[in-house]
Scaffold this motif. Sequence first.
Motif, PDB file in Angstrom:
ATOM      1  N   MET A 128       0.828  -1.193   0.000  1.00 10.80           N
ATOM      2  CA  MET A 128       0.000   0.000   0.000  1.00 10.80           C
ATOM      3  C   MET A 128       0.872   1.256   0.000  1.00 10.80           C
ATOM      4  SD  MET A 128      -3.101   0.727  -0.087  1.00 10.80           S
ATOM      5  CE  MET A 128      -4.229   2.009   0.193  1.00 10.80           C
ATOM      6  N   ALA A 129       1.967   1.192   0.751  1.00 13.48           N
ATOM      7  CA  ALA A 129       2.869   2.339   0.820  1.00 13.48           C
ATOM      8  C   ALA A 129       3.518   2.590  -0.536  1.00 13.48           C
ATOM      9  CB  ALA A 129       3.931   2.112   1.889  1.00 13.48           C
ATOM     10  N   VAL A 130       3.805   1.529  -1.260  1.00  8.78           N
ATOM     11  CA  VAL A 130       4.410   1.677  -2.587  1.00  8.78           C
ATOM     12  C   VAL A 130       3.421   2.335  -3.547  1.00  8.78           C
ATOM     13  CG1 VAL A 130       5.360   0.413  -4.552  1.00  8.78           C
ATOM     14  CG2 VAL A 130       5.968  -0.260  -2.230  1.00  8.78           C
ATOM     15  N   ALA A 131       2.153   1.930  -3.471  1.00  6.55           N
ATOM     16  CA  ALA A 131       1.132   2.527  -4.332  1.00  6.55           C
ATOM     17  C   ALA A 131       0.982   4.023  -4.036  1.00  6.55           C
ATOM     18  CB  ALA A 131      -0.205   1.812  -4.147  1.00  6.55           C
ATOM     19  N   PHE A 132       0.981   4.382  -2.759  1.00  2.86           N
ATOM     20  CA  PHE A 132       0.872   5.795  -2.399  1.00  2.86           C
ATOM     21  C   PHE A 132       2.086   6.582  -2.896  1.00  2.86           C
ATOM     22  CE2 PHE A 132       1.476   9.358   0.580  1.00  2.86           C
ATOM     23  CZ  PHE A 132       0.297  10.041   0.315  1.00  2.86           C
ATOM     24  N   LEU A 133       3.251   6.005  -2.769  1.00  5.34           N
ATOM     25  CA  LEU A 133       4.466   6.660  -3.243  1.00  5.34           C
ATOM     26  C   LEU A 133       4.417   6.862  -4.762  1.00  5.34           C
ATOM     27  CD1 LEU A 133       7.270   7.783  -2.564  1.00  5.34           C
ATOM     28  CD2 LEU A 133       8.172   5.477  -2.908  1.00  5.34           C
ATOM     29  N   LEU A 134       3.960   5.850  -5.479  1.00  6.74           N
ATOM     30  CA  LEU A 134       3.829   5.977  -6.934  1.00  6.74           C
ATOM     31  C   LEU A 134       2.805   7.041  -7.307  1.00  6.74           C
ATOM     32  CD1 LEU A 134       4.014   2.241  -8.064  1.00  6.74           C
ATOM     33  CD2 LEU A 134       5.750   4.022  -8.351  1.00  6.74           C
ATOM     34  N   TYR A 135       1.702   7.111  -6.533  1.00 11.91           N
ATOM     35  CA  TYR A 135       0.689   8.138  -6.775  1.00 11.91           C
ATOM     36  C   TYR A 135       1.283   9.535  -6.585  1.00 11.91           C
ATOM     37  CZ  TYR A 135      -2.922  11.437  -5.523  1.00 11.91           C
ATOM     38  OH  TYR A 135      -3.678  12.564  -5.425  1.00 11.91           O
ATOM     39  N   VAL A 136       2.026   9.738  -5.516  1.00  9.10           N
ATOM     40  CA  VAL A 136       2.628  11.052  -5.244  1.00  9.10           C
ATOM     41  C   VAL A 136       3.608  11.422  -6.351  1.00  9.10           C
ATOM     42  CG1 VAL A 136       4.144  12.322  -3.659  1.00  9.10           C
ATOM     43  CG2 VAL A 136       2.271  10.941  -2.755  1.00  9.10           C
TER      44      VAL A 136
END
Length: 157
Positions: free
Chosen positions: A1-9
Amino acid sequence: MAVAFLLYVIAEVAAIWAVGSAVGVLGTIALLIAGAFVGSWLARREGGKAMRAFVTTAQSGRNPEKELTDGMLVAAGGVLIMVPGFVSDVLGLLFLLPPTRAVARRLWLRRAEKRAIRYANQRRGPAMVVDSEVVTPQEQPRQSTQPRVIEGRIVEG
């Protein structure tokens, strides 16, 4: 989930950077503000339509699963529109427009059905549908003198 948020940012920063390079800082800020206003207007309009459709369906006694899902997607689209950024605006717009919302609704309902079956199978064991009744392995279907058509599938988690 943290990776997805980082990619979104990273995607949001890249999109704002690209738009800022093309139209300038003031143009970028104006586009973000205009997107928020247009998106909030569209969210109010589509939310009202979804609410009216839900009330009509509920009053008629039919299952309002489509209308509830549409309302949820419109709410999610409204939230995404209000988050600053172009990627979130595009995603929110996809949830607000009826043709793309229909696609998202089908995907969401299919996912919810699979998760519900998986959860039910974990809690009480595999089940199948017999004449619109859910029959677990511990229960026996009622005996009938007439032949019945049995449809269903056993889905293992």
